[in-house]
Write an enzyme that holds these catalytic residues in place. Structure first.
Site, PDB file in Angstrom:
ATOM      1  N   GLY A  46       1.308  -0.965   0.149  1.00 49.42           N
ATOM      2  CA  GLY A  46      -0.583  -0.095   0.290  1.00 49.42           C
ATOM      3  C   GLY A  46       0.641   1.005  -0.092  1.00 49.42           C
ATOM      4  CD  GLN A  51       3.289   5.862   3.189  1.00 46.03           C
ATOM      5  OE1 GLN A  51       2.293   4.620   2.162  1.00 46.03           O
ATOM      6  NE2 GLN A  51       4.394   4.799   3.574  1.00 46.03           N
ATOM      7  CB  CYS A  94       4.939   1.690   7.913  1.00 43.75           C
ATOM      8  SG  CYS A  94       4.611   3.258   7.049  1.00 43.75           S
ATOM      9  CG  LEU A  95       6.789   1.363   2.164  1.00 43.04           C
ATOM     10  CD1 LEU A  95       6.295   1.310   0.600  1.00 43.04           C
ATOM     11  CD2 LEU A  95       8.034   0.176   1.648  1.00 43.04           C
ATOM     12  CG  HIS A 136      -0.865   1.127   7.642  1.00 43.78           C
ATOM     13  ND1 HIS A 136       0.129   0.426   7.907  1.00 43.78           N
ATOM     14  CD2 HIS A 136       0.239   2.075   6.561  1.00 43.78           C
ATOM     15  CE1 HIS A 136       1.076   0.902   8.206  1.00 43.78           C
ATOM     16  NE2 HIS A 136       1.016   1.839   7.223  1.00 43.78           N
ATOM     17  CD  GLU A 137      -1.681   2.265   2.556  1.00 42.48           C
ATOM     18  OE1 GLU A 137      -0.947   3.119   3.086  1.00 42.48           O
ATOM     19  OE2 GLU A 137      -0.519   1.388   2.963  1.00 42.48           O
ATOM     20  CG  HIS A 140      -0.003   6.739   5.767  1.00 44.08           C
ATOM     21  ND1 HIS A 140       1.226   7.185   6.536  1.00 44.08           N
ATOM     22  CD2 HIS A 140       0.177   5.216   6.247  1.00 44.08           C
ATOM     23  CE1 HIS A 140       2.172   6.341   6.926  1.00 44.08           C
ATOM     24  NE2 HIS A 140       1.847   4.822   5.982  1.00 44.08           N
TER      25      HIS A 140
HETATM   26  O1  GNR Z   1       4.054  -2.513   2.422  1.00 48.49           O
HETATM   27  C1  GNR Z   1       2.725  -2.674   3.353  1.00 48.49           C
HETATM   28  N1  GNR Z   1       3.030  -3.482   4.531  1.00 48.49           N
HETATM   29  C2  GNR Z   1       1.861  -3.667   5.321  1.00 48.49           C
HETATM   30  C3  GNR Z   1       1.906  -4.167   6.499  1.00 48.49           C
HETATM   31  C4  GNR Z   1       0.842  -4.408   6.875  1.00 48.49           C
HETATM   32  C5  GNR Z   1       0.088  -3.649   7.263  1.00 48.49           C
HETATM   33  C6  GNR Z   1       0.471  -2.513   6.514  1.00 48.49           C
HETATM   34  C7  GNR Z   1       1.285  -2.881   5.900  1.00 48.49           C
HETATM   35  S1  GNR Z   1       1.159  -0.898   4.591  1.00 48.49           S
HETATM   36  C8  GNR Z   1       2.864  -0.603   3.680  1.00 48.49           C
HETATM   37  C9  GNR Z   1       3.031  -0.171   3.279  1.00 48.49           C
HETATM   38  C10 GNR Z   1       2.705   1.373   3.633  1.00 48.49           C
HETATM   39  O2  GNR Z   1       3.537   2.150   4.632  1.00 48.49           O
HETATM   40  N2  GNR Z   1       1.689   1.846   3.876  1.00 48.49           N
HETATM   41  O3  GNR Z   1       1.371   3.035   3.904  1.00 48.49           O
HETATM   42 NI    NI Z   2       2.810   2.707   5.889  1.00 45.22          NI
END
Ligand code: GNR
Ligand code: NI
Length: 171
Positions: A46, A51, A94-95, A136-137, A140
């Site tokens: 995601g 980001q 999270c990246l 999660h997204e 953000h």
């Molecule tokens: O790559 C990602 N893996 C992930 C694993 C578990 C829950 C959420 C994620 S999202 C993350 C990429 C990212 O930072 N998206 O904002």
């Molecule tokens: Ni993230």
């Protein structure tokens, strides 16, 4: 197509509430494609526009396994309509906090309303990893990171590990 640099904590742009997209046009379509390219290259499942330093409510996700067909989902102005199910705890990363992982408790099911790349309203009902990734997204877009869902102790431990890793990489 273009690969975009991914911002990392503590960049203040990751803490802003992103602005809604006013018009779904060619600019937004191009941004979605750049975001997908950046997400796949990272690699991640995601990516949210903040980001990459873009202050807009735009998200891409693809939770398909490596051996499966890709399943890119493009979401503009996504909104959580409903969550349901028992909360489930599972590992997240999270990246924007590279190589750091911790269990996060989230609702197991979610319904999300959004505009697609043609500007049409859509809905997704998701569970499992897709539900987790969407939540999660969308976090953000509101300046929320997965570490905000941890206890203070666990968050501080994770931030120390991130610092240490960065110091080691710097040499
Ligand atoms: O790559 C990602 N893996 C992930 C694993 C578990 C829950 C959420 C994620 S999202 C993350 C990429 C990212 O930072 N998206 O904002
Ligand atoms: Ni993230």
């Amino acid at each position: 197509m273009a690969l975009l640099p991914i911002l990392e904590v503590p960049d203040p742009r990751l803490r802003q509430k992103a602005r809604p997209v006013a018009a779904v046009d060619a600019r937004v379509a191009a941004l979605l494609e750049d975001m997908l390219e950046t997400m796949y290259a990272a690699p991640g499942i995601g990516l949210a526009a903040p980001q990459i330093g873009v202050d807009e409510r735009i998200v891409v996700v693809d939770v398909a396994a490596k051996e499966e067909e890709p399943n890119p989902i493009r979401l503009i102005n996504p909104e959580v309509v409903e969550t349901s199910g028992e909360p489930v705890e599972a590992e997240e990363g999270c990246l924007s906090l590279p190589n750091q992982f911790a269990p996060v408790k989230r609702p197991s099911q979610v319904t999300v309303r959004f505009l697609d790349e043609a500007g049409r309203e859509q809905r997704i009902e998701a569970d499992g990893l897709l539900a987790r990734c969407l939540l999660h997204e969308i976090d953000h877009l509101d300046g929320i990171l997965f570490t905000d869902h941890l206890s203070r102790l666990k968050r501080e431990m994770l931030m120390k590990k991130l610092d240490k890793q960065r110091r080691q990489r710097a040499g």
